[in-house]
Design an enzyme around this catalytic site. Structure first.
Site, PDB file in Angstrom:
ATOM      1  N   CYS A 468       0.836  -0.983  -0.100  1.00 13.33           N
ATOM      2  CA  CYS A 468       0.213  -0.056   0.044  1.00 13.33           C
ATOM      3  C   CYS A 468       0.956   1.389   0.016  1.00 13.33           C
ATOM      4  O   CYS A 468       1.584   1.673  -1.035  1.00 13.33           O
ATOM      5  CB  CYS A 468      -1.031   0.107   1.239  1.00 13.33           C
ATOM      6  SG  CYS A 468      -2.464   1.055   1.173  1.00 13.33           S
ATOM      7  N   HIS A 603      -3.567  -5.244   0.029  1.00 13.61           N
ATOM      8  CA  HIS A 603      -2.893  -5.925   1.477  1.00 13.61           C
ATOM      9  C   HIS A 603      -2.760  -7.226   1.347  1.00 13.61           C
ATOM     10  O   HIS A 603      -3.926  -7.948   1.756  1.00 13.61           O
ATOM     11  CB  HIS A 603      -3.945  -5.347   2.497  1.00 13.61           C
ATOM     12  CG  HIS A 603      -3.710  -3.901   2.834  1.00 13.61           C
ATOM     13  ND1 HIS A 603      -2.839  -3.427   3.690  1.00 13.61           N
ATOM     14  CD2 HIS A 603      -4.223  -2.995   2.279  1.00 13.61           C
ATOM     15  CE1 HIS A 603      -2.734  -2.122   3.653  1.00 13.61           C
ATOM     16  NE2 HIS A 603      -3.640  -1.729   2.683  1.00 13.61           N
ATOM     17  N   GLU A 605      -1.600  -9.241   3.363  1.00 11.74           N
ATOM     18  CA  GLU A 605      -1.612  -9.904   4.528  1.00 11.74           C
ATOM     19  C   GLU A 605      -2.840 -10.536   5.087  1.00 11.74           C
ATOM     20  O   GLU A 605      -2.977 -11.247   6.110  1.00 11.74           O
ATOM     21  CB  GLU A 605      -1.066  -8.923   5.484  1.00 11.74           C
ATOM     22  CG  GLU A 605      -1.770  -7.712   5.892  1.00 11.74           C
ATOM     23  CD  GLU A 605      -1.302  -6.412   5.070  1.00 11.74           C
ATOM     24  OE1 GLU A 605      -1.725  -5.505   5.442  1.00 11.74           O
ATOM     25  OE2 GLU A 605      -1.063  -6.877   3.771  1.00 11.74           O
TER      26      GLU A 605
END
Length: 636
Positions: A468, A603, A605
């Protein structure tokens, strides 16, 4: 419905406890869903400071939620919706909306029954939403024999959960959670005693050498005062709960002695489901909820978990015995006999193997996180978990180094940026790294430090992953130092720059903050699979050469489409773009120039799982350990 409440203090680990319980029930063949109740008045966690509440976890449908939903998704391999996070703000907004429309036909709208009924209806409705990874409401791109799966193919085998786990945030006795406890008191009669099980997580502190039970007694007293009585008590303690303390809690808290469970500190959180199996929690719940009598459960419910139950007793996690080193070594080395083990039983064996394997890593890999919220590590919880998942995949112990981004800047006049000592220490950490992660964030503080981190990694061939804002820092750095656009910047930080390489997205609301970003799962197509030097995109390789992937987003700014061609032609390759081709999603340097220099606007994750690490993180760890070439050869 299994409800988890907590007492004494917050932060005891209710999220890990409920996730571990769910993983254990999955091992028995049950389908599980999960709900988090947050008593705060905010509608969601999207506008909260990371210092105040930790990270904001983003779901497939764009819901901005509490970080505990991330624990549920990671442990249980499920995909939740924004409705699985119930807040006081959401409930009151819905009830007031009904009142304004006249739905209550002139009645006086009150906390009881209108708010409590709304909570109960919400719980029942959400509990029936399918949540397995193929049951998402939003299409999720995956490679299936070279083609993408259709919605029909995804939803063909979707089933509603058998068990709904409900975590009540905060502690029993808090004013703000009282309405939810009252709703649950009513709910136990609404669904019946065989469909409702209440559990309680409490702290058992050690003073001197004695385990103190009084805090747990008072917590259960508060719970019973609102008409709720726990069936199971989880005792959080540093050491294994002693028999004396266990018997005292059972006697004074009106529960069976076998239902007072020790949830003591273990070497890693992945042992907790095994800890619960060893203490027969699955059998306690099966008896309370009469799981064997549920229609459609025949042939699916297996309380032995294909023999895992007996193995968990042999491992003796509660006793902390070292007599089982051979068994543990066999598990860690993958030598455990799996003959005849299949389905969820096999999955739990794999889980156990992972837990023990993690304890036995000897070599380590040093990863630096360059962030601006390093004072509270929960601000980057999903990034930390993704790095741990990836480190397990490369058989390395994760050595995590925290670096405040502002300390990389030599602005000694600003106290927030630190002094010369902090500056020197920060660069010493940077130079010791095997790999660097620059995660997302908002605001100007520390951005220059992130740009400097990207520059150092690019020039010194240090594996780098930008997420990001970290991706945008890559673009700004490359524009300044390679294209010589010295004032290149994001308009978030400099609206007057002559070289705006990152700009505000035109459709985003500039006035309202909550829920107005580009949120949720979006598709990314790998539009440039090959570089000019003939090498393949490393990001696409890590995604198993998929042509389209789906990842979660949370941002207001994007790479300026007018500057894309110039940056791409200069060498920073935008290999992944959205379906229109105008939004940049993935950038990288060819491997002839750098071992691993990757950034993504999304993202990754948020979709990492313990047994299935996120591809960008996996690539970073492989590169940091010098294993990437071997991995690529194997993929070919």
């Amino acid at each position: 419905y299994i409800v988890v409440t907590g007492g004494v203090v917050s932060g005891l680990g209710k999220g890990v406890t409920i996730s571990s319980m769910g993983r254990m029930l999955q091992g028995c063949g049950l389908r599980v869903t999960s709900i988090k109740i947050d008593p705060y008045l905010n509608v969601d966690a999207g506008t909260m400071s990371p210092f105040e509440h930790g990270e904001t976890y983003v779901l497939n449908d764009g819901g901005e939620t509490d970080l505990d939903l991330g624990n549920y998704e990671r442990f249980l391999s499920i995909s939740l919706t924004s409705d699985h996070n119930i807040t006081t703000g959401k409930v009151y907004r819905k009830v007031i909306g009904k009142e304004r429309r006249g739905d209550y036909l002139g009645k006086t709208v009150q906390v009881v029954p209108h708010i409590t009924n709304e909570i109960q209806e919400w719980i029942e409705g959400v509990a029936h939403v399918p949540v397995d990874d193929h049951g998402n409401r939003h299409w999720e791109a995956e490679a299936v024999d070279g083609e993408t799966a259709t919605v029909a193919e995804k939803n063909e085998n979707v089933k509603v959960a058998d068990i709904c786990l409900i975590e009540v945030g905060g502690t029993v006795g808090d004013i703000e959670s009282s309405v939810f406890l009252e709703a649950l008191r009513q709910f136990q009669f609404r669904v019946g005693p065989t469909n409702f099980c209440l559990t309680f997580v409490s702290l058992v502190p050690i003073m001197g050498e004695e385990q103190k039970t009084k805090p747990t007694q008072h917590g259960v007293k508060d719970l019973r005062s609102v008409g709720l009585s726990p069936t199971v008590i989880f005792c959080r303690c540093r050491e294994v709960l002693g028999e004396s303390a266990k018997n005292k809690i059972a006697s004074f808290c009106h529960v069976d002695g076998n239902a007072v469970l020790s949830v003591h500190d273990v070497s890693n959180v992945y042992h907790v489901p095994l800890l619960l199996v060893e203490q027969n929690l699955h059998r306690i719940l099966a008896e309370k909820l009469q799981l064997g009598s549920i229609e459609g459960m025949e042939g699916r419910l297996d309380l032995t978990m294909n023999g895992l139950e007996e193995k968990a007793t042999m491992w003796n996690l509660c006793g902390g015995s070292g007599a089982n080193e051979k068994i543990m070594d066999a598990l860690a080395g993958g030598k455990e006999d799996l003959c005849g083990v299949s389905g969820m039983g096999r999955s739990m064996i794999d889980w156990a193997r992972m837990a023990f394997k993690l304890d036995r890593f000897e070599e380590s890999v040093k990863i630096v996180i360059v962030g601006k919220y390093t004072g509270l590590q929960d601000s980057y919880l999903s990034v930390i978990k993704s790095l741990k998942h990836a480190s397990m995949a490369v058989d390395r112990k994760l050595d995590l180094i925290w670096l405040e981004a502002g300390h990389l800047e030599n602005d000694f006049t600003n106290e927030e940026m630190g002094g010369e000592k902090e500056y020197n220490e920060a660069w010493a950490k940077m130079k010791s790294a095997d790999g660097v992660v620059v995660p997302g964030g908002f605001g100007t503080r520390g951005f220059l430090g992130k740009v400097m981190a990207a520059k150092y990694c690019r020039e010194n061939s240090v594996p780098y992953l930008g997420i990001c804002l970290g991706f945008q820092a890559m673009v700004v750095e490359y524009s300044r130092n390679i294209l010589k656009w010295e004032d290149a910047n994001s308009t978030e930080f400099d609206e007057q720059t002559k070289n705006p390489v990152v700009i505000f997205m035109p459709e985003i609301d500039k006035e309202n903050m909550g829920g107005t970003m580009r949120l949720g799962s979006r598709n990314t197509a790998f539009t440039h699979p090959k570089h000019e030097d003939g090498s393949a995109s490393i990001a696409q390789i890590m995604y198993k050469n998929a042509t389209v992937v789906s990842e979660r987003h949370r941002h207001r700014y994007e790479v300026n489409p007018d500057r894309v061609d110039a940056i791409h032609d200069a060498g920073l390759k935008f290999v992944g773009r959205d379906e229109t081709g105008t939004r940049m999603e993935v950038a990288e340097l060819p491997r002839s120039e750098h071992p691993y220099y990757v950034g993504c606007q999304y993202h990754p994750e948020f979709k990492s799982r313990p047994l299935k690490p996120s591809p960008p993180f996996h690539g970073l760890l492989l590169a940091a350990c010098g294993m990437l070439d071997e991995y690529i050869s194997g993929e070919k």
